[in-house]
Design an enzyme around this catalytic site. Structure first.
Site, PDB file in Angstrom:
ATOM      1  N   ASP A 399      53.131   4.661 -24.973  1.00 36.43           N
ATOM      2  CA  ASP A 399      52.792   5.740 -25.790  1.00 36.43           C
ATOM      3  C   ASP A 399      52.422   5.088 -27.082  1.00 36.43           C
ATOM      4  O   ASP A 399      52.641   4.151 -27.824  1.00 36.43           O
ATOM      5  CB  ASP A 399      53.828   6.749 -25.965  1.00 36.43           C
ATOM      6  CG  ASP A 399      53.555   8.305 -26.386  1.00 36.43           C
ATOM      7  OD1 ASP A 399      52.454   8.277 -26.719  1.00 36.43           O
ATOM      8  OD2 ASP A 399      54.352   9.097 -26.150  1.00 36.43           O
ATOM      9  N   GLU A 448      46.944   9.604 -20.811  1.00 33.61           N
ATOM     10  CA  GLU A 448      46.970  10.976 -21.450  1.00 33.61           C
ATOM     11  C   GLU A 448      45.332  11.121 -21.715  1.00 33.61           C
ATOM     12  O   GLU A 448      44.576  11.869 -21.252  1.00 33.61           O
ATOM     13  CB  GLU A 448      47.785  10.948 -22.339  1.00 33.61           C
ATOM     14  CG  GLU A 448      47.872  12.307 -23.273  1.00 33.61           C
ATOM     15  CD  GLU A 448      48.866  12.388 -24.053  1.00 33.61           C
ATOM     16  OE1 GLU A 448      49.500  13.443 -24.338  1.00 33.61           O
ATOM     17  OE2 GLU A 448      49.041  11.547 -24.992  1.00 33.61           O
ATOM     18  N   GLU A 454      52.081  19.564 -23.609  1.00 38.06           N
ATOM     19  CA  GLU A 454      53.156  19.442 -24.657  1.00 38.06           C
ATOM     20  C   GLU A 454      52.597  19.863 -26.133  1.00 38.06           C
ATOM     21  O   GLU A 454      53.392  19.908 -27.035  1.00 38.06           O
ATOM     22  CB  GLU A 454      53.412  17.975 -24.827  1.00 38.06           C
ATOM     23  CG  GLU A 454      52.471  16.869 -25.064  1.00 38.06           C
ATOM     24  CD  GLU A 454      52.633  15.580 -24.857  1.00 38.06           C
ATOM     25  OE1 GLU A 454      52.925  15.034 -26.104  1.00 38.06           O
ATOM     26  OE2 GLU A 454      52.919  15.012 -24.052  1.00 38.06           O
TER      27      GLU A 454
END
Length: 907
Positions: A399, A448, A454
């Site tokens: 991430d 992503e 989210e």
């Protein structure tokens, strides 16, 4: 030449091109070339076979290149500039053709993920070589396929080449409808429906000046044809790019990331500037981005297994730090046949190995989240990936890269190479969009690069994504949170998202309680694949339909079953799904839709001539699964067969042994009840023993092991003579064929014998495990300074100009606890602020024993001072605690080093 195109070219170039393009360029299988004296100033590249697409490349009066695209005789992309600038040459004007070659490119390959696992593509390719005013050469490669047009530049010089910018521009009619996304390197902004000319005005908060930047992929509707602009084949030789648009204009210019030059070793082939062109069904089914990418660099892909995972972070952000809660998610995955559990930010090294063993014994593999800063360097990756393989982790979610810079793509190259080598699958979060990397690196399960669940819900966004972002590669949207407070869509809409969106790993966002409250949905999700043999748009589009709503209905085939997902944004409506994609014969179709706030399942028999009609709530949707009808068949389910409960017992489970000594243990494996297990094998995993350790004893196998019968083994382990003190886990592993079927990986059951090696001689704190650790910034570092937020990213420990090869790097306030077993007598360290603080900061150092008993302490140490010696008597101490305080002025610049950090113990 087409009249419409001739007028456009005249308007742009001022050239009368009548008759120059009459014959076109016929691309043959064998290469050919034309002489440099070819008088034409414009050339066409036709698509393969009966393709409706045609690209037209031409020179304007200044010797600048322009490219246009027709579809079915109608202009789609107007003549847009081409060209490239380096620090040595301007190859945007003054060009003349010196050579032209052509060929047919045929691609045939398989992927591990995606909308279509078996791929084939035919593209007509023409390579044009131009000479610049200063004699420099520029190659332009144009490819035309059934589903789009792409071009790239070739720079044939040897040695380093620095590209300072491109002239590349896509030209659209200003009144063309557009679906644009303000550029952000995380690609997490919202898309807006507007027009090509008015895109900036549609995003006033993001477009303060006359020029606004937009991210890929960007969708336009020109007449009845759609164009999706993106790029393909980007790696560390280049940077990513985005599109710059001047308010009111027709051009979308390619801009390099951060407007920074890129430097590569020549010869250089740039990324493909790509336009997917056709109907919405053509776009949804297109594999052009992957077709343009390099072939797979991974020969053996047998270890790569896409699948669904349950994921706790979305419904409870603190849950990844809770071992017991993660076991709940493992249990749920095991019960419902989900192959993975994803443990996000907050997990602890102290319990992850136990969780992995617990999960694998139940047929579930674990995926672990990482901040990219913990995997930034080669040393970090080598250390972590070795550890993860020892733990049995299946893959990583990485991430926060949030960059399209060339340096970031070079990091992508490195981590992709390293995960492939370690046989770890990977999901990129906080990442750039996929540009074909899933073909080249098939261990990439998802990316992503999207404003997902989210970031809140937006049913209109959901529709846009089906026709933009998800077309170019797997999309980690993290869908399906039924129990979400104040949910903005219907239950059926949420259930449809994992079908509408393709992702090799699909991370479901609800918790076990939320799923259990929707048993109809649970049953559907148990059956859901994440890879597909075919994908089709059934109905819908990104813009308002005649009824005023937006819809997307997508059908995906896996084997002989079709999964259909439909989503709607806006008022409730009837959703229609023509079933022409089905094969011959009758099909059984199960449909799940909304009904009074609940999910309702219906079953009927249909053929390809029928249309599925489903009433949908506001912001609603539906799902369906279709399978060949057969006598007596009442559903399309394939059985969910969880791994059975088994028992692996080690006796003893722990032992103590000095270097060179041996310890023996027994192992017993039992299936308490249920059908017999097959291909059973019990062994000590010798590959995971430390260097110098040996294990004596034969593996134990059974072709079949019935319930109640024990499989017994006996081993003797000898500790390596050079083994330092500490604890070592000796893994005993039982594998057996997964009852779910031959394609599934064997079930892995593991327990460990914990061998304690008493501390002896001189040891270093940095070589010992920590019982606990806290740090003011990032992790405590071993044998290097504190560095940044990631692990293992510091510099050599340096105090007052003296470099220490061993020690701990901390940032106040910090606290480290180490088990010294009551066997040690002395702790020694040279302490101070690391020289990297530039003389700033202040800290205190304290040594504690067995709780808060102070063994040694010094006064306030300030930056720029030399190292101070700190010693402590450890006689009788079992727990050593090293504490750093902030000196009373906060933690800034408090990079505190425990240089040496040596412990003397009994022999």
């Amino acid at each position: 030449m087409r009249q419409g195109r001739r007028k456009l070219w005249r308007a742009v170039t001022g050239l009368a091109l009548s008759g120059l393009l009459g014959s076109g360029l016929v691309v043959a299988a064998a290469a050919s070339s034309t002489a440099a004296h070819d008088p034409a100033d414009s050339w066409t590249v036709d698509g393969p076979g009966g393709s409706a697409l045609q690209a037209e490349l031409g020179l304007d009066p200044s010797g600048g290149l322009r490219l246009a695209v027709d579809s079915g005789g109608a202009p789609v992309l107007l003549p847009g500039r081409l060209g490239i600038r380096t620090d040595q040459h301007d190859l945007t004007t003054g060009l003349r053709l010196v050579d032209r070659q052509q060929r047919t490119v045929r691609e045939s390959y398989r992927t591990t993920t995606g909308k279509q696992l078996k791929r084939s593509a035919t593209m007509r390719e023409a390579t044009f070589t131009f000479s610049g005013a200063d004699g420099a050469r520029l190659g332009v490669v144009v490819r035309v396929s059934d589903d789009g047009v792409a071009y790239r530049y070739l720079l044939d010089g040897q040695g380093p080449v620095t590209v300072t910018g491109e002239a590349s521009t896509f030209e659209l009619p200003t009144d063309a409808r557009a679906w644009v996304q303000p550029y952000s390197p995380s690609y997490e902004t919202e898309r807006t429906e507007t027009t090509a000319g008015a895109a900036n005005a549609a995003q006033p908060a993001k477009c303060a000046g006359a020029t606004c930047s937009f991210g890929y992929p960007t969708l336009f509707e020109v007449g009845s044809t759609y164009v999706l602009l993106t790029e393909a084949d980007v790696d560390g030789r280049y940077s990513g790019s985005h599109l710059d648009h001047v308010d009111g204009g027709s051009g979308y210019a390619v801009a390099l990331a951060d407007d920074a030059p890129v430097t590569a070793q020549g010869p250089l082939a740039t990324p493909w500037r790509t336009a997917i062109v056709g109907s919405l069904d053509t776009l949804v089914g297109s594999t052009l981005v992957d077709d343009l990418a390099p072939p797979s660099k991974v020969e053996d892909t047998s270890w790569i297994r896409p699948g669904v995972d349950d994921w706790s972070w979305l419904s409870n952000g603190s849950s990844p730090g809770d071992f017991d809660r993660q076991r709940d998610f493992v249990d749920y995955a095991a019960q419902h046949g989900l192959p993975y559990t994803l443990v996000d930010a907050g997990w602890q090294s102290s319990w992850v190995p136990e969780l992995v063993r617990y999960a694998r014994a139940r047929g579930v593999d674990v995926i672990l989240w990482f901040a990219w800063t913990d995997l930034r360097t080669q040393q970090q990756r080598d250390t972590w990936f070795s550890t993860l393989k020892d733990w049995g982790v299946a893959g990583v979610k990485v991430d926060y890269m949030d960059s399209d810079a060339q340096s970031t793509f070079q990091w992508y190259d490195a981590i992709l190479h390293d995960t492939a080598k370690a046989r770890l699958m990977i999901d990129f979060h906080g990442a750039t969009i996929p540009r074909g990397l899933q073909r080249t690196w098939p261990q990439v399960m998802s990316v992503e690069a999207v404003r997902g669940e989210e970031n809140g819900q937006n049913p209109t966004r959901d529709i846009f994504l089906a026709f933009t972002r998800n077309i170019v590669g797997s999309m980690d949207y993290t869908p399906t949170w039924f129990s979400r407070p104040n949910r903005k869509d219907s239950l059926a809409h949420e259930l449809a998202l994992p079908v509408v969106y393709e992702s090799g790993w699909t991370s479901l966002g609800d918790n076990p309680e939320g799923f259990s409250a929707q048993p109809v949905a649970e049953r559907y999700l148990e059956q859901l694949p994440t890879t597909w043999d075919e994908t089709h748009l059934v109905s819908g589009g990104p813009g308002p339909q005649p009824a005023g709503d937006r819809q997307a209905v997508i059908a995906r085939r896996s084997g002989d079953r079709w999964f259909v997902g439909g989503i709607l944004a806006g008022a409730g409506d009837t959703m229609n799904a023509p079933l022409g994609f089905l094969g011959k014969g009758a099909y059984l179709v199960e449909t799940i839709g909304d009904s009074g706030g609940q999910l309702r399942r219906t079953v009927r028999t249909v053929t390809a001539e029928d249309t599925l009609t489903v009433p949908a709530d506001a912001d609603g949707g539906f799902v369906a699964v279709a399978c060949p009808a057969a006598k007596g068949r009442a559903d399309c389910d394939q059985p969910v067969i969880p791994a059975p409960a088994t028992s692996l017992t080690l006796d003893p489970a722990s032992a103590t042994a000095l270097p060179g000594a041996s310890t023996a243990f027994d192992a017993t494996f039992v299936l308490p009840q249920g059908p017999a297990l097959h291909q059973v094998r019990m062994t000590v995993d010798r590959d995971r023993l430390p260097a110098g350790w040996t294990a004596a004893g034969a593996d134990v196998t059974a072709g079949s092991l019935r319930a109640g019968k024990a499989l017994d083994g006996h081993w003797t382990v000898t500790v390596g003579t050079d083994q330092p003190g500490g604890e070592v886990d000796v893994p005993v592993v039982v594998t057996y064929a997964d009852p779910a079927g031959k394609k599934a990986a064997p079930v892995h059951v593991e327990e460990v014998v914990r061998v304690s090696v008493p501390l002896h001689g001189t040891v270093y704190a940095s070589d010992l495990p920590f019982l606990t650790e806290t740090n003011g910034y990032g992790p405590v570092e071993r044998d290097q300074s504190n560095g940044e937020a990631g692990g293992q990213d510091g510099k050599p420990l340096t105090i007052g100009g003296t470099v220490y090869a061993k020690g701990l790097g901390t940032n106040a306030p910090a606290r480290v606890q180490i088990d010294v077993q009551g066997r040690c007598t002395l702790f020694e360290a040279h302490v101070g602020l690391d020289d990297e603080t530039g003389g700033k900061g202040s800290v205190t150092f304290t040594v504690l024993g067995d709780g808060d008993r102070q063994l040694a302490a010094g006064g306030v140490v300030r930056g720029g001072q030399g190292a101070a010696e700190l010693t402590a008597d450890l006689t009788g101490v079992h727990t050593l605690t090293l504490v750093v305080g902030d000196g009373g002025d906060g933690k800034n610049y408090d990079h505190a080093d425990w240089g040496l950090a040596r412990i003397s113990c009994a022999d």
